[in-house]
Write an enzyme that holds these catalytic residues in place. Structure first.
Site, PDB file in Angstrom:
ATOM      1  N   HIS A 231      -7.552  -1.053  -2.632  1.00  0.00           N
ATOM      2  CA  HIS A 231      -6.602  -0.068  -0.889  1.00  0.00           C
ATOM      3  C   HIS A 231      -7.886  -0.427  -0.144  1.00  0.00           C
ATOM      4  O   HIS A 231      -7.307  -1.151   1.317  1.00  0.00           O
ATOM      5  CB  HIS A 231      -6.544   1.335  -1.530  1.00  0.00           C
ATOM      6  CG  HIS A 231      -6.235   1.755  -0.619  1.00  0.00           C
ATOM      7  ND1 HIS A 231      -4.756   1.398  -0.162  1.00  0.00           N
ATOM      8  CD2 HIS A 231      -6.402   2.614   0.989  1.00  0.00           C
ATOM      9  CE1 HIS A 231      -4.434   2.228   0.376  1.00  0.00           C
ATOM     10  NE2 HIS A 231      -5.110   2.644   1.288  1.00  0.00           N
ATOM     11  N   TYR A 235      -7.981  -2.114   3.959  1.00  0.00           N
ATOM     12  CA  TYR A 235      -8.334  -2.257   5.404  1.00  0.00           C
ATOM     13  C   TYR A 235     -10.086  -2.521   6.095  1.00  0.00           C
ATOM     14  O   TYR A 235     -10.164  -2.520   6.847  1.00  0.00           O
ATOM     15  CB  TYR A 235      -9.713  -0.388   5.471  1.00  0.00           C
ATOM     16  CG  TYR A 235      -8.319   0.862   5.240  1.00  0.00           C
ATOM     17  CD1 TYR A 235      -7.840   1.340   5.849  1.00  0.00           C
ATOM     18  CD2 TYR A 235      -8.407   1.353   4.177  1.00  0.00           C
ATOM     19  CE1 TYR A 235      -6.616   2.191   6.525  1.00  0.00           C
ATOM     20  CE2 TYR A 235      -6.585   2.482   3.898  1.00  0.00           C
ATOM     21  CZ  TYR A 235      -6.149   3.008   4.638  1.00  0.00           C
ATOM     22  OH  TYR A 235      -5.106   3.244   5.111  1.00  0.00           O
ATOM     23  N   HIS A 382       7.220  -3.310   2.397  1.00  0.00           N
ATOM     24  CA  HIS A 382       5.220  -2.548   3.037  1.00  0.00           C
ATOM     25  C   HIS A 382       4.640  -3.484   3.298  1.00  0.00           C
ATOM     26  O   HIS A 382       3.863  -3.396   4.730  1.00  0.00           O
ATOM     27  CB  HIS A 382       5.202  -1.177   2.258  1.00  0.00           C
ATOM     28  CG  HIS A 382       4.352  -1.435   2.846  1.00  0.00           C
ATOM     29  ND1 HIS A 382       4.008  -0.337   4.103  1.00  0.00           N
ATOM     30  CD2 HIS A 382       2.760  -0.750   1.895  1.00  0.00           C
ATOM     31  CE1 HIS A 382       2.603   0.443   3.622  1.00  0.00           C
ATOM     32  NE2 HIS A 382       1.622  -0.538   2.664  1.00  0.00           N
ATOM     33  N   PHE A 383       3.546  -4.049   2.150  1.00  0.00           N
ATOM     34  CA  PHE A 383       3.079  -5.204   2.092  1.00  0.00           C
ATOM     35  C   PHE A 383       3.085  -6.111   3.700  1.00  0.00           C
ATOM     36  O   PHE A 383       1.536  -6.526   4.225  1.00  0.00           O
ATOM     37  CB  PHE A 383       2.812  -5.863   0.757  1.00  0.00           C
ATOM     38  CG  PHE A 383       1.313  -6.730   0.677  1.00  0.00           C
ATOM     39  CD1 PHE A 383       0.540  -6.086   0.822  1.00  0.00           C
ATOM     40  CD2 PHE A 383       1.393  -7.725   1.048  1.00  0.00           C
ATOM     41  CE1 PHE A 383      -0.649  -6.716   0.379  1.00  0.00           C
ATOM     42  CE2 PHE A 383      -0.059  -8.547   0.995  1.00  0.00           C
ATOM     43  CZ  PHE A 383      -1.003  -7.737   0.133  1.00  0.00           C
ATOM     44  N   HIS A 384       4.176  -6.422   4.056  1.00  0.00           N
ATOM     45  CA  HIS A 384       4.781  -7.852   4.508  1.00  0.00           C
ATOM     46  C   HIS A 384       4.340  -6.400   6.416  1.00  0.00           C
ATOM     47  O   HIS A 384       4.260  -7.750   7.145  1.00  0.00           O
ATOM     48  CB  HIS A 384       5.927  -8.580   4.538  1.00  0.00           C
ATOM     49  CG  HIS A 384       5.618  -9.753   3.609  1.00  0.00           C
ATOM     50  ND1 HIS A 384       5.508  -9.618   2.628  1.00  0.00           N
ATOM     51  CD2 HIS A 384       5.307 -11.004   4.128  1.00  0.00           C
ATOM     52  CE1 HIS A 384       5.514 -10.407   0.963  1.00  0.00           C
ATOM     53  NE2 HIS A 384       4.761 -11.619   2.197  1.00  0.00           N
ATOM     54  N   ARG A 447      10.576  -6.472  -7.774  1.00  0.00           N
ATOM     55  CA  ARG A 447       9.119  -7.424  -6.937  1.00  0.00           C
ATOM     56  C   ARG A 447       8.500  -8.066  -8.423  1.00  0.00           C
ATOM     57  O   ARG A 447       8.772  -7.872  -9.177  1.00  0.00           O
ATOM     58  CB  ARG A 447       7.582  -6.260  -6.752  1.00  0.00           C
ATOM     59  CG  ARG A 447       7.551  -5.928  -7.123  1.00  0.00           C
ATOM     60  CD  ARG A 447       6.179  -4.688  -6.659  1.00  0.00           C
ATOM     61  NE  ARG A 447       5.033  -5.414  -5.941  1.00  0.00           N
ATOM     62  CZ  ARG A 447       3.772  -5.373  -5.590  1.00  0.00           C
ATOM     63  NH1 ARG A 447       3.715  -4.033  -5.903  1.00  0.00           N
ATOM     64  NH2 ARG A 447       3.826  -6.127  -4.817  1.00  0.00           N
ATOM     65  N   ARG A 448       8.184  -9.260  -7.974  1.00  0.00           N
ATOM     66  CA  ARG A 448       7.328 -10.212  -8.520  1.00  0.00           C
ATOM     67  C   ARG A 448       8.270 -10.792  -9.520  1.00  0.00           C
ATOM     68  O   ARG A 448       8.429 -10.896 -10.978  1.00  0.00           O
ATOM     69  CB  ARG A 448       6.786  -9.471  -9.605  1.00  0.00           C
ATOM     70  CG  ARG A 448       5.628  -8.962  -8.797  1.00  0.00           C
ATOM     71  CD  ARG A 448       4.104  -8.531 -10.027  1.00  0.00           C
ATOM     72  NE  ARG A 448       3.142  -7.458  -9.326  1.00  0.00           N
ATOM     73  CZ  ARG A 448       3.274  -6.413  -9.209  1.00  0.00           C
ATOM     74  NH1 ARG A 448       4.164  -5.381  -9.954  1.00  0.00           N
ATOM     75  NH2 ARG A 448       2.427  -5.600  -9.011  1.00  0.00           N
TER      76      ARG A 448
END
Length: 557
Positions: A231, A235, A382-384, A447-448
């Site tokens: 995580h 950042y 979300h990650f993208h 996912r995956r």
């Protein structure tokens, strides 16, 4: 309109040292090579998920999925960030000494060797263990060793930034350090503290396991150590974008930094609260006491505060600048922004994308809502939005001026126009792809997972139109990648010779004076250590004392 400073006055420029620029560019060459390889793997992924494309026999879906995640999530980001921060420190704290530059090069070559090792194992289908490399999936030991070298190399390269910061502080006692140097120092410290987790997992668990020195590994411990790192890694990606938003963008638009103190405080808060929050990635995992999950969810929500501070500061800067240029209506200041300047417009698209991305992060961190979207393709969407839009578009915006600044070339009007097209194309592609991922995730699409009709299940049939939309978006994104690579090559080798500004804004004259307490590292690192010890010590003891038997390795590809 194009900002007047796009064709700069050479007499007003402060150039970074040519030797430091060469070090930064070496990092960028690896980063943009990774963009090509990872982008191609991503394109193949979304095409496979439509059910219309089958990969040739030697290549597997999970192999390209691992390439995409590792190369873009770890290689592109780490190399670009290291190169950018070195350039930023050289520009604001002064030219690197020979020793600092030597540390930068040693770190670079160790990272590069490690990257080649890990990438080779993935391409040989000996490490198709995905971006998170979760045990008990077991990769070739050279994959783990290569990733370990990347971490070690980043520590050595980061040491050059720390040495430059300390040298400046020693030469300027009682003065706040240059803002970009301060931000680079905070991000480097956060990275070093965070990577202790993945280093511990590699050295004590995964490397000995892959070499056959131990038979089993503690699955929960390895996953927890990964997310201790995983995580704050987000950042580590995000803070360099914030560096550009706080310090570079105001100069590009002709404004001042709204508040030096607010910027420093937001970075300190990220240092404090970004590390002891990994359990919110493990809310659905057994073996972790719910009370500790709850604690880390609270700490996760505290990280929202510096993000909101950043949004306030940025839009205050934009509005104050617009008002100073005569804007009167509620949103009249928007018209005063240099929309024709790619150095502003493309990162601004990233800023806007971070609004829904942040909202999605709140969903992921909320225990009840996480149960709905956990392990669905919502998380990938979300990650993208966070990494692949807010962060990556800002990195592209940085490249438009930093690459020609280093190479002694200029951002021409034609390349500036192409850069805006590239950024808009990226935004269109990501809108298709990420929106489809979010919607399919709410319908339960995993996912995956490669394309599957799941035995003709009616629920799986609902996902297929969204998977086609993902392929449309992914194809548009790959076109944008090709445009970006063309722009990078042009700015590095073929653009007209000239002088391009390294824009660094000054602080607004009305801003409060910066307190020196922000650079009391005994205080801030002490609080960081206490928060980590408080959040992880008892759960780790429990995991080790009450863990089930360790797991042997599996190769399922």
């Amino acid at each position: 309109m194009i900002s007047p400073s796009i064709l700069n006055n050479p007499t007003a420029l402060i150039k970074i040292d040519r030797r430091d620029g060469k070090l930064a560019m070496a990092h960028f060459y690896v980063a943009f090579t990774a963009l090509l390889i990872g982008g191609l793997a991503g394109l193949l992924q979304v095409l496979v998920r439509t059910g219309k494309l089958e990969l040739p026999a030697p290549i597997t879906y999970y192999q390209i999925l691992t390439v995409h995640g590792v190369v873009l999530g770890l290689v592109l980001t780490t190399f670009f960030i290291q190169g950018f921060m070195m350039a930023a420190v050289s520009r604001t704290a002064g030219t690197f000494s020979n020793g600092q530059r030597r540390a930068g090069w040693i770190g670079y070559w160790i990272m590069t060797i490690g990257t080649v090792m890990a990438a080779a194992m993935v391409l040989l289908n000996k490490a198709s263990v995905l971006y998170t490399f979760y045990a008990p999936l077991k990769a070739h030991f050279l994959f783990y060793f290569g990733l370990t070298l990347v971490v070690i190399g980043s520590w050595i390269g980061g040491g050059a930034i720390i040495m430059a910061y300390r040298k400046w502080k020693k030469a300027n006692p009682g003065q706040p350090s240059p803002l970009l140097t301060f931000m680079s120092f905070v991000n480097t410290i956060m990275w070093m503290v965070a990577t202790l987790g993945v280093a511990a997992s590699m050295i004590t668990q995964l490397l000995p396991w892959s070499l056959g020195l131990i038979d089993t590994v503690n699955i929960l411990v390895t996953r927890t150590l990964f997310w201790y790192f995983g995580h704050p890694l987000v950042y580590f990606w995000l803070l360099p974008a914030y560096m550009a938003w706080y310090v570079i963008i105001p100069k590009v638009i002709g404004a001042k930094i709204f508040s030096d103190s607010l910027a420093r405080m937001s970075f300190i808060l990220f240092l404090l609260f970004s590390i002891p929050v990994g359990f919110h990635h493990q809310l659905m995992e057994p073996g972790i006491d719910p009370a500790w999950k709850f604690l880390q969810v609270i700490l996760t929500f505290l990280v929202v505060i510096p993000s909101l501070m950043t949004a306030f500061s940025l839009f205050a800067t934009f509005e104050k600048h617009g008002r100073s240029m005569g804007a009167k209506s509620l949103f009249g200041w928007l018209k005063m922004l240099p929309w024709g300047d790619a150095r502003f417009t493309v990162p601004f698209i990233g800023m806007l994308a971070f609004i829904p991305a942040g909202a999605g992060g709140l969903v992921n961190a909320s225990h009840q809502m996480n149960q709905v979207v956990h392990n669905t393709i919502w998380v990938t969407g979300h990650f993208h939005l966070t990494l692949a839009t807010a962060v990556v578009l800002t990195f592209f915006g940085i490249s438009y001026w930093l690459v020609p600044h280093i190479t002694g070339r200029t951002l021409t009007k034609s390349i500036n126009k192409l850069a805006i097209i590239q950024g808009v194309t990226w935004a269109i592609g990501m809108t298709f792809m990420s929106s489809a991922m979010h919607a399919a995730g709410l319908l339960g699409a995993p996912r995956r997972s490669a394309f599957s009709e799941y035995g003709g299940a009616a629920q799986a049939a609902e996902w297929i139109p969204y998977q086609i939309a993902q392929a449309v978006g992914g194809s548009i994104l790959f076109i944008s990648i090709i445009l970006m690579l063309y722009i990078f090559i042009n700015l590095a080798f073929f653009a007209p010779k000239g002088e391009q500004e390294f824009p660094v804004a000054e602080v607004d004259i009305d801003a409060e004076r910066t307190p020196l307490v922000f650079e009391n590292w005994k205080l801030w690192l002490g609080i960081t250590a206490l928060l980590i010890i408080f959040a992880y010590t008892i759960p780790f003891i429990d995991m080790i004392q009450n863990s089930p038997p360790g797991s042997k390795g599996y190769k399922l590809w």
